[in-house]
Design an enzyme around this catalytic site. Structure first.
Site, PDB file in Angstrom:
ATOM      1  CG  HIS A  48      -9.051   0.368 -49.804  1.00  0.00           C
ATOM      2  ND1 HIS A  48     -10.106   1.230 -49.775  1.00  0.00           N
ATOM      3  CD2 HIS A  48      -8.651   0.218 -48.513  1.00  0.00           C
ATOM      4  CE1 HIS A  48     -10.345   1.591 -48.513  1.00  0.00           C
ATOM      5  NE2 HIS A  48      -9.459   0.985 -47.731  1.00  0.00           N
TER       6      HIS A  48
ATOM      7  CG  ASP B 180      -2.157  -0.710   1.106  1.00  0.00           C
ATOM      8  OD1 ASP B 180      -2.464  -1.097  -0.022  1.00  0.00           O
ATOM      9  OD2 ASP B 180      -2.849  -0.908   2.128  1.00  0.00           O
TER      10      ASP B 180
END
Ligand SMILES: *[C@@H]1O[C@H](CO)[C@@H](O)[C@H](O)[C@H]1NC(C)=O
Ligand SMILES: *[C@@H]1O[C@H](CO)[C@@H](O)[C@H](O)[C@H]1NC(C)=O
Length: 453
Positions: A437, A378
Site C-alpha cells: 500500500h 394507501d
C-alpha cells in the site's frame, strides 16, 4: 358470547398499567418466526433445485391454482401484455391513472434529488464524488389472497420505473384458473414491467431470488406479504448464493391513531376498522389524550355499528380483539408510547396536528389531521405505502425511489493532490504494516519529484 361484544377493542389506561403490561402492549400479535422458517425452508429448496418444475408444483399446491392447461402450464406472462388481459372498468382505469400520476410526480421529484452526483474537493487536488445508478433487475411481490392489490403494484412499480430499473418483474398469486387480475396487468403495462410471474408466497420469492428458466433472477426484492413471504425474503437475503437484497422485513399491517377530544369518534372508528380489514393479524391501536371513558365508549360504539355493516365483518370480528385503546393524559405521554411502538401508519387526529409531526421519531408514514385517512396514502396521494411494520420503523424507511438505486463513489487526485495527501497515507500504511500500500504511494511521489510533474 354476546356477538356485539366481539366488535370492541379492549381499553387500557396509562395510569393503571404497569411496565410489564406496557411492554406487552408494544408487542405485535405475530407468530414465532422459528416455526415459519422451518416451513419455508423446504419451499425455497424445491424452487432453487427444481427450477420451473419445482415452482409449478408449489403453485398448484399453495396457490391452489388448477390451470386448464397440461402439466407444463406457463408460469409467466411476458411484455408486451395483450390489451385483452388488461381490460378493466373505465372508472377503475381512471382511478389507477390518477394514482399513477401522483405517485410518479412525488417519486420523480425525489429522483431529481437522488440522482444528482455529489462532488467534494476534500483537499486541494483531491476530488471525491458519489453517483446513483438504478438497480438492474428488480422483483416486486404483489400479495393476493384475501384482496386484489393493484395499489401495491403501483407503489412498487412506479419508483422502479422512475429510478430507471431495466428489468422489472412482478409476481402475484394467480386466480384458481391460472389467470392474473386485469388491474395488475394494466399496471404492469403502465410501469413497463417485462415479466409477470403467476405465483404467490414463499415460492414466488424463491423463483425471483434464484431465477428459473422462465423467471428472471432479481438483484433485489420488494413488497409486503404474509409471514411466509417475509420469512422467505429474509432467508434469501441471508443466502450468499442468492446474491439478492430485500427492501424491508415487512410484517402484518398496523395503524396507531393519536386522538384528542377534537377527533370525531365516528372517523376514528372508521380508521381502526380500515386497518383491521387487511387481515387477521393486522393491529389497530388508539391512543387517546385526556379523553374520558365516555369518549372511548363512543369510539367503541361506532366501531361496533360500522363493523356489522362491512363486507368483511367476519375478519373484523376476529381481529379487533387483538387491537386496543390506550388512554393517556398528555401529548408527551401519547407520543412516547407511539415512538416506542413505531407504527407503520401513524394518524394524528389532534388540535394543531401539523405542529405535532416534530414529536414523531419512529413511524412509516404519518397522516396529519382529520382529512387524511390512511386509505389516501394507501392508494393515491403520492407517498408510497410499502412501509416498515412490526416496529422496524425504528431503523428502516419505507420504500422510495432511493430503494431502487445504489450508489458508487469515485476519487480523482491530481499530482498536486497526491503530494498533499500521499505523505499521510504513507504514515497510515506504515501503522498497518501494509508495505505494498505504502509503495503504491511512494513510487508515485518519487516519480512526481523526479519528473517535476
Ligand atoms: C435484464 O435481464 C436480462 C435477461 O435476464 C439480462 O441479460 C440483463 O443483464 C438484465 N439487465 C440488467 C440491467 O440487469
Ligand atoms: C415514501 O416515498 C417518499 C417519496 O419517494 C419518500 O420520501 C419516503 O421516504 C418514503 N417513505 C415513507 C415512509 O413515506
Amino acid at each position: 358470547m354476546d356477538s356485539t361484544q366481539e366488535y370492541r377493542c379492549p381499553v387500557y389506561s396509562s395510569s393503571n398499567i404497569d411496565a410489564e403490561k406496557r411492554a406487552q402492549l408494544l408487542e405485535r400479535p405475530v407468530k414465532s418466526s422459528k416455526d415459519i422458517l422451518a416451513l419455508v425452508s423446504p419451499i425455497l429448496q424445491s424452487v432453487r433445485e427444481g427450477g420451473d418444475d419445482g415452482l409449478r408444483s408449489c403453485v398448484v399446491k399453495f396457490d391452489r391454482c388448477v390451470p386448464a392447461e397440461d402439466a407444463g402450464f406457463p408460469l409467466t406472462l411476458q411484455a408486451p401484455f395483450s390489451d385483452e388481459l388488461a381490460r378493466i372498468d373505465p372508472k377503475v382505469k381512471e382511478a389507477i391513472d390518477v394514482a399513477y400520476k401522483n405517485i410518479k410526480a412525488f417519486h420523480g421529484a425525489q429522483m431529481e434529488r437522488e440522482s444528482e452526483p455529489i462532488r467534494v474537493e476534500t483537499m486541494p487536488g483531491v476530488v471525491c464524488q458519489r453517483f446513483a445508478r438504478p438497480i438492474g433487475s428488480v422483483g416486486l411481490y404483489i400479495p393476493g389472497g384475501t384482496a386484489v392489490l393493484p395499489s401495491t403494484a403501483l407503489m412498487l412499480g412506479v419508483p422502479a420505473q422512475v429510478a430507471g430499473c431495466k428489468n422489472i418483474t412482478l409476481a402475484t398469486p394467480p386466480r384458481p384458473d391460472g389467470s392474473i387480475s386485469p388491474e395488475i396487468i394494466y399496471i404492469a403495462q403502465l410501469v413497463g414491467a417485462k415479466t409477470v410471474v403467476k405465483a404467490g408466497g414463499a415460492h414466488a420469492i424463491a423463483a425471483m431470488a434464484y431465477g428459473t428458466k422462465s423467471v428472471p433472477k432479481a438483484d433485489k426484492l420488494y413488497g409486503p406479504g404474509n409471514q411466509f413471504v417475509t420469512a422467505a425474503k429474509m432467508m434469501v437475503a441471508m443466502d450468499s448464493g442468492a446474491k439478492c437484497a430485500i427492501d424491508v422485513p415487512a410484517g402484518p399491517s398496523e395503524v396507531l391513531i393519536i386522538a384528542d377530544k377534537t377527533a370525531d369518534p365516528v372517523l376514528v372508528a372508521s380508521d381502526l376498522l380500515g386497518q383491521q380489514e387487511h387481515g387477521l393479524d393486522s393491529q389497530s391501536v388508539l391512543v387517546t389524550i385526556d379523553c374520558d371513558d365516555s369518549y372511548v365508549e363512543a369510539v367503541n360504539a361506532a366501531v361496533e355499528q360500522q363493523a356489522q355493516a362491512l363486507p368483511r365483518a367476519e375478519i373484523l370480528r376476529k381481529s379487533l380483539s387483538q387491537s386496543f385503546i390506550l388512554q393517556t393524559r398528555s401529548v408527551e405521554e401519547a407520543f412516547e408510547f407511539s415512538n416506542d411502538y413505531a407504527p407503520e401508519h401513524l394518524l394524528l387526529y389532534l388540535k394543531d396536528a401539523a405542529k405535532t409531526v416534530e414529536l414523531v421519531e419512529n413511524a412509516g408514514s404519518v397522516f396529519v389531521g382529520p382529512w387524511s385517512p390512511v386509505a389516501c396514502g394507501d392508494y393515491a396521494s403520492g407517498t408510497n405505502h410499502t412501509l416498515p411494520t412490526v416496529g422496524y420503523a425504528k431503523q428502516y424507511s419505507g420504500v422510495s425511489t432511493s430503494s431502487f438505486l445504489k450508489h458508487f463513489t469515485s476519487q480523482e487526485l491530481s499530482s498536486n493532490g497526491l503530494k498533499n495527501l500521499g505523505p499521510y497515507v504513507e504514515i497510515l500504511a506504515d501503522v498497518e504494516q501494509l508495505g505494498a500500500h505504502k509503495a503504491s504511494v511512494s513510487l508515485r511521489l518519487d516519480k512526481i519529484k523526479r519528473e517535476d510533474l
